[in-house]
Write a protein that holds these residues in place. Structure first.
Motif, PDB file in Angstrom:
ATOM      1  N   LEU A 111       0.852  -1.184   0.000  1.00 40.88           N
ATOM      2  CA  LEU A 111       0.000   0.000   0.000  1.00 40.88           C
ATOM      3  C   LEU A 111       0.887   1.232   0.000  1.00 40.88           C
ATOM      4  CD1 LEU A 111      -2.686  -1.083   2.600  1.00 40.88           C
ATOM      5  CD2 LEU A 111      -3.181  -0.274   0.277  1.00 40.88           C
ATOM      6  N   HIS A 112       0.570   2.181  -0.866  1.00 39.68           N
ATOM      7  CA  HIS A 112       1.356   3.416  -0.940  1.00 39.68           C
ATOM      8  C   HIS A 112       0.477   4.564  -0.489  1.00 39.68           C
ATOM      9  CE1 HIS A 112       4.827   1.674  -3.252  1.00 39.68           C
ATOM     10  NE2 HIS A 112       3.948   0.689  -3.209  1.00 39.68           N
ATOM     11  N   PHE A 113       0.853   5.165   0.650  1.00 42.52           N
ATOM     12  CA  PHE A 113       0.004   6.182   1.268  1.00 42.52           C
ATOM     13  C   PHE A 113       0.269   7.570   0.692  1.00 42.52           C
ATOM     14  CE2 PHE A 113       0.581   2.878   4.585  1.00 42.52           C
ATOM     15  CZ  PHE A 113      -0.728   2.420   4.581  1.00 42.52           C
ATOM     16  N   PRO A 114      -0.717   8.486   0.863  1.00 47.81           N
ATOM     17  CA  PRO A 114      -0.549   9.857   0.341  1.00 47.81           C
ATOM     18  C   PRO A 114       0.694  10.561   0.899  1.00 47.81           C
ATOM     19  CG  PRO A 114      -2.823   9.482   1.037  1.00 47.81           C
ATOM     20  CD  PRO A 114      -2.039   8.289   1.461  1.00 47.81           C
ATOM     21  N   ASN A 115       1.136  10.166   2.126  1.00 45.30           N
ATOM     22  CA  ASN A 115       2.316  10.836   2.710  1.00 45.30           C
ATOM     23  C   ASN A 115       3.636  10.196   2.243  1.00 45.30           C
ATOM     24  OD1 ASN A 115       2.536   8.483   4.141  1.00 45.30           O
ATOM     25  ND2 ASN A 115       1.972   9.376   6.124  1.00 45.30           N
ATOM     26  N   ALA A 116       3.566   9.461   1.137  1.00 45.47           N
ATOM     27  CA  ALA A 116       4.743   8.883   0.473  1.00 45.47           C
ATOM     28  C   ALA A 116       5.391   7.725   1.238  1.00 45.47           C
ATOM     29  CB  ALA A 116       5.786   9.953   0.133  1.00 45.47           C
ATOM     30  N   THR A 117       4.739   7.225   2.279  1.00 41.45           N
ATOM     31  CA  THR A 117       5.254   6.009   2.919  1.00 41.45           C
ATOM     32  C   THR A 117       4.501   4.813   2.328  1.00 41.45           C
ATOM     33  OG1 THR A 117       3.641   6.015   4.713  1.00 41.45           O
ATOM     34  CG2 THR A 117       5.686   7.243   5.095  1.00 41.45           C
ATOM     35  N   SER A 118       5.018   3.626   2.553  1.00 42.62           N
ATOM     36  CA  SER A 118       4.324   2.448   2.029  1.00 42.62           C
ATOM     37  C   SER A 118       4.357   1.308   3.044  1.00 42.62           C
ATOM     38  CB  SER A 118       4.941   2.007   0.705  1.00 42.62           C
ATOM     39  OG  SER A 118       6.256   1.578   0.906  1.00 42.62           O
ATOM     40  N   LEU A 119       3.421   0.396   2.872  1.00 42.21           N
ATOM     41  CA  LEU A 119       3.298  -0.755   3.766  1.00 42.21           C
ATOM     42  C   LEU A 119       3.264  -2.014   2.914  1.00 42.21           C
ATOM     43  CD1 LEU A 119       2.543  -1.924   6.655  1.00 42.21           C
ATOM     44  CD2 LEU A 119       0.171  -1.711   5.921  1.00 42.21           C
ATOM     45  N   THR A 120       4.238  -2.914   3.147  1.00 44.68           N
ATOM     46  CA  THR A 120       4.259  -4.167   2.389  1.00 44.68           C
ATOM     47  C   THR A 120       3.406  -5.196   3.117  1.00 44.68           C
ATOM     48  OG1 THR A 120       6.445  -3.654   1.560  1.00 44.68           O
ATOM     49  CG2 THR A 120       5.792  -5.961   1.459  1.00 44.68           C
ATOM     50  N   LEU A 121       2.473  -5.800   2.405  1.00 44.10           N
ATOM     51  CA  LEU A 121       1.585  -6.776   3.041  1.00 44.10           C
ATOM     52  C   LEU A 121       2.210  -8.171   2.991  1.00 44.10           C
ATOM     53  CD1 LEU A 121      -1.790  -5.550   1.486  1.00 44.10           C
ATOM     54  CD2 LEU A 121      -0.825  -4.977   3.713  1.00 44.10           C
ATOM     55  N   PRO A 122       2.216  -8.885   4.126  1.00 47.49           N
ATOM     56  CA  PRO A 122       2.802 -10.229   4.135  1.00 47.49           C
ATOM     57  C   PRO A 122       1.891 -11.197   3.371  1.00 47.49           C
ATOM     58  CG  PRO A 122       1.754  -9.741   6.251  1.00 47.49           C
ATOM     59  CD  PRO A 122       1.615  -8.510   5.412  1.00 47.49           C
ATOM     60  N   LEU A 123       2.453 -11.952   2.420  1.00 46.58           N
ATOM     61  CA  LEU A 123       1.608 -12.832   1.607  1.00 46.58           C
ATOM     62  C   LEU A 123       1.657 -14.289   2.036  1.00 46.58           C
ATOM     63  CD1 LEU A 123       1.964 -11.350  -1.997  1.00 46.58           C
ATOM     64  CD2 LEU A 123       0.271 -10.872  -0.244  1.00 46.58           C
ATOM     65  N   THR A 124       2.518 -14.617   2.999  1.00 44.38           N
ATOM     66  CA  THR A 124       2.536 -16.010   3.461  1.00 44.38           C
ATOM     67  C   THR A 124       1.537 -16.165   4.596  1.00 44.38           C
ATOM     68  OG1 THR A 124       4.362 -15.417   4.886  1.00 44.38           O
ATOM     69  CG2 THR A 124       4.924 -16.529   2.835  1.00 44.38           C
ATOM     70  N   GLU A 125       1.005 -17.359   4.727  1.00 41.55           N
ATOM     71  CA  GLU A 125       0.028 -17.590   5.780  1.00 41.55           C
ATOM     72  C   GLU A 125       0.753 -17.791   7.100  1.00 41.55           C
ATOM     73  OE1 GLU A 125      -1.352 -20.636   3.229  1.00 41.55           O
ATOM     74  OE2 GLU A 125      -3.434 -20.026   3.556  1.00 41.55           O
ATOM     75  N   PRO A 126       0.191 -17.259   8.188  1.00 39.72           N
ATOM     76  CA  PRO A 126       0.871 -17.375   9.475  1.00 39.72           C
ATOM     77  C   PRO A 126       1.087 -18.839   9.862  1.00 39.72           C
ATOM     78  CG  PRO A 126      -1.351 -16.431   9.700  1.00 39.72           C
ATOM     79  CD  PRO A 126      -1.067 -16.516   8.254  1.00 39.72           C
ATOM     80  N   GLY A 127       2.293 -19.153  10.325  1.00 41.01           N
ATOM     81  CA  GLY A 127       2.590 -20.502  10.811  1.00 41.01           C
ATOM     82  C   GLY A 127       2.883 -21.515   9.735  1.00 41.01           C
ATOM     83  N   HIS A 128       2.835 -21.130   8.445  1.00 40.19           N
ATOM     84  CA  HIS A 128       3.021 -22.123   7.395  1.00 40.19           C
ATOM     85  C   HIS A 128       4.174 -21.795   6.462  1.00 40.19           C
ATOM     86  CE1 HIS A 128      -0.389 -24.570   8.270  1.00 40.19           C
ATOM     87  NE2 HIS A 128      -1.175 -23.529   8.322  1.00 40.19           N
ATOM     88  N   SER A 129       4.972 -20.798   6.820  1.00 44.79           N
ATOM     89  CA  SER A 129       6.002 -20.329   5.907  1.00 44.79           C
ATOM     90  C   SER A 129       6.836 -21.476   5.337  1.00 44.79           C
ATOM     91  CB  SER A 129       6.898 -19.330   6.633  1.00 44.79           C
ATOM     92  OG  SER A 129       7.973 -18.995   5.803  1.00 44.79           O
ATOM     93  N   GLY A 130       6.876 -21.581   4.028  1.00 40.82           N
ATOM     94  CA  GLY A 130       7.736 -22.570   3.366  1.00 40.82           C
ATOM     95  C   GLY A 130       7.164 -23.970   3.291  1.00 40.82           C
TER      96      GLY A 130
END
Ligand SMILES: *[C@@H]1O[C@H](CO)[C@@H](O)[C@H](O)[C@H]1NC(C)=O
Ligand SMILES: *[C@@H]1O[C@H](CO)[C@@H](O)[C@H](O)[C@H]1NC(C)=O
Ligand SMILES: *[C@@H]1O[C@H](CO)[C@@H](O)[C@H](O)[C@H]1NC(C)=O
Length: 318
Positions: A111-130
């Protein structure tokens, strides 16, 4: 003129259909005199060979590791099932098919906010990485977009009618749809693409009470129709006729825009940044917490890379 419908004579069409049905039934029993008793035998073999604890052992073994079609673990799964069928004295026969399969390479959402910062969303499911297959929509094309997210409810025709009546267009936007089981994913993507959306995100909306699965993601295909895309209707037997990826009949089965499944949790994070002025009244409860009019909405960076591979998948018959 006599009216057949008011007389007691049977309707000639129904008589003909009934006779045809009797003939087919007769033919079936002549050709398969023991089929009924055979199916009972199969049932008994299955029922007598399984208990609750063996069933749970099989299920555990089959779901312990990912076994996506065309990968070595899927062949191991086949051998596992075959070994068990053989041990029950069932004759088995394996068969390989060449099929065009699709695998995820890379996906990212931020997500890219109006104040020029951004937030990367985690796409792996919790507890199942890999340990699980990365969330993906099989047969989605690759793509990267920086666009405004728009909530489209279930992505049905009536949902777009509601948006249109509200003065909202999805042209150039990322459509965010919640899943409805009776609506194929391919139809959701097609409806969004038809209206000019550049990409689609789908999530499964929980009942709001049970938040245990809020991080879970539903994987699935977005191809229209079933089976191998290159052999529509006849199946990919080794060495059989196959169409090219560029063939019109094949191309028509792939979605026009990329799509990705996300968790309800990520959908909520995104929907919080959907402009409230683009959400019809009746959907407000679903996307509560959206930002008000006047605020510039956050942009979504959707990047998705998929790899299509002609691979060999295995199936078996008993
Ligand atoms: C197996 O499990 C089902 C569902 O829990 C149960 O209804 C059934 O009684 C169980 N059968 C045996 C033999 O334990
Ligand atoms: C920018 O905006 C986001 C979203 O409102 C907020 O979470 C973040 O703290 C802001 N960052 C700065 C440096 O203002
Ligand atoms: C969007 O994300 C991709 C992949 O992470 C990145 O390469 C690209 O630079 C990003 N685009 C913008 C405008 O931030």
């Amino acid at each position: 003129m006599a009216d057949y419908k008011t007389s007691n004579l049977p309707n000639p069409i129904f008589s003909l259909l009934f006779l045809t049905f009797l003939c087919l039934l007769g033919l079936y029993f002549v050709r398969h005199p023991h089929s009924h008793s055979q199916s009972i035998d199969f049932q008994q073999v299955f029922l007598s060979s399984a208990t609750n604890s063996t069933l749970s052992t099989y299920l555990r073994a089959l779901t312990l590791h990912p076994h996506v079609a065309g990968t070595p673990p899927s062949l191991r799964t086949l051998h596992y099932v075959q070994t068990h069928f053989t041990s029950l004295s069932l004759r088995t026969h394996t068969h390989s098919f060449d099929a065009l399969l699709s695998y995820p390479l890379h996906a990212s959402l931020s997500l890219h906010f109006p104040n020029a910062t951004s937030l990367t969303l985690p796409l792996t499911e919790p507890g199942h990485s890999g340990r699980v297959v990365d969330p993906y929509h099989a047969y989605s094309p690759s793509g990267s977009f920086l666009a405004v997210p728009v909530f489209v409810n279930y992505g049905r025709r009536e949902d777009y009618r509601a948006l249109h009546a509200f003065g909202v267009s999805v042209r150039g936007c990322v459509a965010v749809a919640r899943r409805r089981g009776d609506l194929p994913r391919s139809a959701v993507v097609a409806a969004a693409a038809e209206r000019g959306a550049v990409a689609v995100l789908m999530y499964v909306d929980g009942d709001g009470k049970d938040d245990e699965w809020v991080g879970g993601v539903e994987r699935g295909t977005v191809m229209g129709g079933l089976g191998d895309p290159l052999t529509p209707g006849w199946g990919g037997d080794e060495g059989g006729e196959r169409l090219g990826v560029e063939d019109g009949e094949v191309k028509g089965r792939f979605p026009a825009v990329p799509s990705m499944p996300v968790s309800a949790q990520n959908a909520r994070r995104i929907l919080r940044w959907v402009d409230r002025a683009t959400v019809p009244e009746e959907w407000r409860e679903t996307v509560s917490g959206t930002v008000g009019t006047g605020t510039r909405p956050a942009l979504l960076n959707f990047t998705y890379q998929v790899r299509m591979l002609a691979n060999t998948a295995w199936g078996f018959l008993i």
